[in-house]
Design an enzyme around this catalytic site. Structure first.
Site, mmCIF file in Angstrom:
data_model
loop_
_atom_site.group_PDB
_atom_site.id
_atom_site.type_symbol
_atom_site.label_atom_id
_atom_site.label_comp_id
_atom_site.label_asym_id
_atom_site.label_seq_id
_atom_site.Cartn_x
_atom_site.Cartn_y
_atom_site.Cartn_z
ATOM 1 N N HIS A 83 -9.598 1.253 4.752
ATOM 2 C CA HIS A 83 -8.333 1.400 5.484
ATOM 3 C C HIS A 83 -8.552 2.323 6.686
ATOM 4 C CE1 HIS A 83 -4.231 2.559 6.453
ATOM 5 N NE2 HIS A 83 -3.864 1.449 5.857
ATOM 6 N N GLY A 128 2.821 -1.100 4.324
ATOM 7 C CA GLY A 128 2.886 0.324 4.030
ATOM 8 C C GLY A 128 4.326 0.758 3.834
ATOM 9 N N GLY A 129 4.933 1.239 4.906
ATOM 10 C CA GLY A 129 6.291 1.797 4.850
ATOM 11 C C GLY A 129 7.302 0.921 4.134
ATOM 12 N N GLU A 163 -6.936 4.704 7.820
ATOM 13 C CA GLU A 163 -6.722 6.129 7.551
ATOM 14 C C GLU A 163 -7.951 6.750 6.893
ATOM 15 O OE1 GLU A 163 -3.006 5.534 5.526
ATOM 16 O OE2 GLU A 163 -2.112 4.944 7.430
ATOM 17 N N ASN A 208 0.871 -1.175 0.000
ATOM 18 C CA ASN A 208 0.000 0.000 0.000
ATOM 19 C C ASN A 208 0.906 1.223 0.000
ATOM 20 O OD1 ASN A 208 -1.779 2.060 0.538
ATOM 21 N ND2 ASN A 208 -2.364 1.332 2.581
ATOM 22 N N TRP A 209 1.018 1.844 -1.170
ATOM 23 C CA TRP A 209 1.971 2.955 -1.293
ATOM 24 C C TRP A 209 1.425 4.254 -0.715
ATOM 25 C CZ3 TRP A 209 4.184 2.203 -6.999
ATOM 26 C CH2 TRP A 209 4.771 0.930 -7.076
ATOM 27 N N LYS A 210 0.163 4.259 -0.350
ATOM 28 C CA LYS A 210 -0.480 5.442 0.243
ATOM 29 C C LYS A 210 -0.242 6.685 -0.636
ATOM 30 C CE LYS A 210 -0.271 3.237 4.706
ATOM 31 N NZ LYS A 210 -0.182 3.341 6.151
ATOM 32 N N GLU A 266 -5.523 -4.917 10.608
ATOM 33 C CA GLU A 266 -4.483 -3.916 10.845
ATOM 34 C C GLU A 266 -4.770 -3.189 12.152
ATOM 35 O OE1 GLU A 266 -2.482 -2.699 6.903
ATOM 36 O OE2 GLU A 266 -4.249 -1.464 7.105
ATOM 37 N N GLY A 304 2.422 2.208 10.864
ATOM 38 C CA GLY A 304 3.385 3.292 10.704
ATOM 39 C C GLY A 304 4.078 3.697 11.992
ATOM 40 N N SER A 358 3.278 -2.174 10.435
ATOM 41 C CA SER A 358 4.727 -2.265 10.639
ATOM 42 C C SER A 358 5.286 -3.645 10.319
ATOM 43 C CB SER A 358 5.100 -1.850 12.065
ATOM 44 O OG SER A 358 4.731 -0.499 12.291
HETATM 45 P P1 PGA Z 1 2.713 0.205 7.743
HETATM 46 O O1 PGA Z 1 1.275 0.423 7.059
HETATM 47 O O2 PGA Z 1 3.267 -1.071 7.153
HETATM 48 O O3 PGA Z 1 3.504 1.412 7.355
HETATM 49 O O4 PGA Z 1 2.494 0.091 9.207
HETATM 50 C C1 PGA Z 1 0.396 -0.633 6.809
HETATM 51 C C2 PGA Z 1 -0.898 -0.114 6.241
HETATM 52 O O5 PGA Z 1 -1.358 0.956 6.675
HETATM 53 O O6 PGA Z 1 -1.496 -0.735 5.354
#
Ligand code: PGA
Length: 256
Positions: free
Chosen positions: A100, A239-240, A102, A9-11, A172, A178, A218
């Site tokens: 998600h 994500g990251g 967010e 997930n490149w956000k 999640e 993050g 994470s």
């Molecule tokens: P993260 O994000 O790996 O940076 O914790 C995961 C996500 O939000 O899908």
């Protein structure tokens, strides 16, 4: 056996040029494996909308599938700023991340809207990756199961056992996204098994056993192997660590 699925997930990261470089890097790393029925995971990348066309073209014919990070619940019309299933399918998108945390937190997406989008995606042959997860305060108050159950039942209401074949759920925990804090493999496994139990109750044993449940929060090369070794953890939503070729590929390799 459920085939593992690793999705990046490149956000809201990467210009078109940067996205193309990342996609080509991932594709290059995975091109050596000519298998299709081996234990390799399914690999999906979800760039921002602006890079979907370029990344989709670059990945065409490769093992890496294209996903996106949101979708409108409507077909077309006066919905300023929204993107429809037709527009996404046209670009070769196969997966769509929905609900998600967010989006739930910053854009006030509720289970009602997530459910509408999930139904629309399935109706239009897109595979939803449906995110659920508790906040830190929920966990500390002992409400993890209550919150997760409400999200699972609300977001997936009305989905048939047959439709579940095209659904992926991502657990999640919000406190792990993050932050560098990962749920321990035991904590994650416990919730994954709990989610599978809810699905069993909703649509039966067969659909529950077939459902792939990703862990997200994470996840990185150093913890992926242990998380992915748990019986109910069927992949990762990253994500990251999905923003660089090396760290993403190392997670893909941990899933083999
Ligand atoms: P993260 O994000 O790996 O940076 O914790 C995961 C996500 O939000 O899908």
């Amino acid at each position: 056996m459920r085939k593992k699925i690793i999705a990046g997930n490149w956000k809201m990261n990467k210009t078109v040029a940067d996205a193309l470089a990342l996609a080509n890097g991932i594709k290059g790393e995975l091109s050596g494996c000519g298998c299709c029925s081996c234990s390799c995971p399914e690999v999906v990348v979800c760039p921002p909308f602006t890079a979907l066309k370029t990344v989709g073209d670059a990945l065409a014919g490769s093992k890496v599938q294209l996903g996106c990070q949101n979708m409108s619940s409507e077909d077309d019309g006066a919905y300023t700023g929204e993107i429809s299933h037709t527009m996404l399918r046209e670009l070769g998108v196969q997966y769509v991340i929905l609900g998600h945390s967010e989006r739930r937190e910053y854009y006030k997406e509720t289970d009602f809207w997530v459910n509408k989008k999930v139904k629309k995606a399935l109706e239009k042959n897109l595979r939803p990756i449906v995110c659920v997860g508790e906040k830190l305060a929920d966990r500390e108050a002992g409400n993890t199961e209550k919150v997760v159950e409400e999200q699972v039942r609300g977001s997936l209401a009305g989905i048939t056992a047959e439709q579940f074949e095209n659904v992926v759920v991502a657990y999640e925990p919000v406190w792990a996204i993050g932050t560098g804090k990962t749920a321990t493999s035991e904590q994650a496994q416990e919730v994954h098994a709990f989610i599978r139990g809810i699905i069993r109750d909703m649509v039966g044993e067969k659909a529950a056993q077939g459902l792939r449940i990703q862990y997200g929060g994470s996840m990185k090369a150093s913890n992926a192997k242990e998380l992915l070794a748990q019986p109910d953890i069927d992949g990762g939503l990253i994500g990251g660590a999905a923003l660089e070729v090396r760290s993403f590929i190392d997670i893909v390799k941990a899933a083999v």
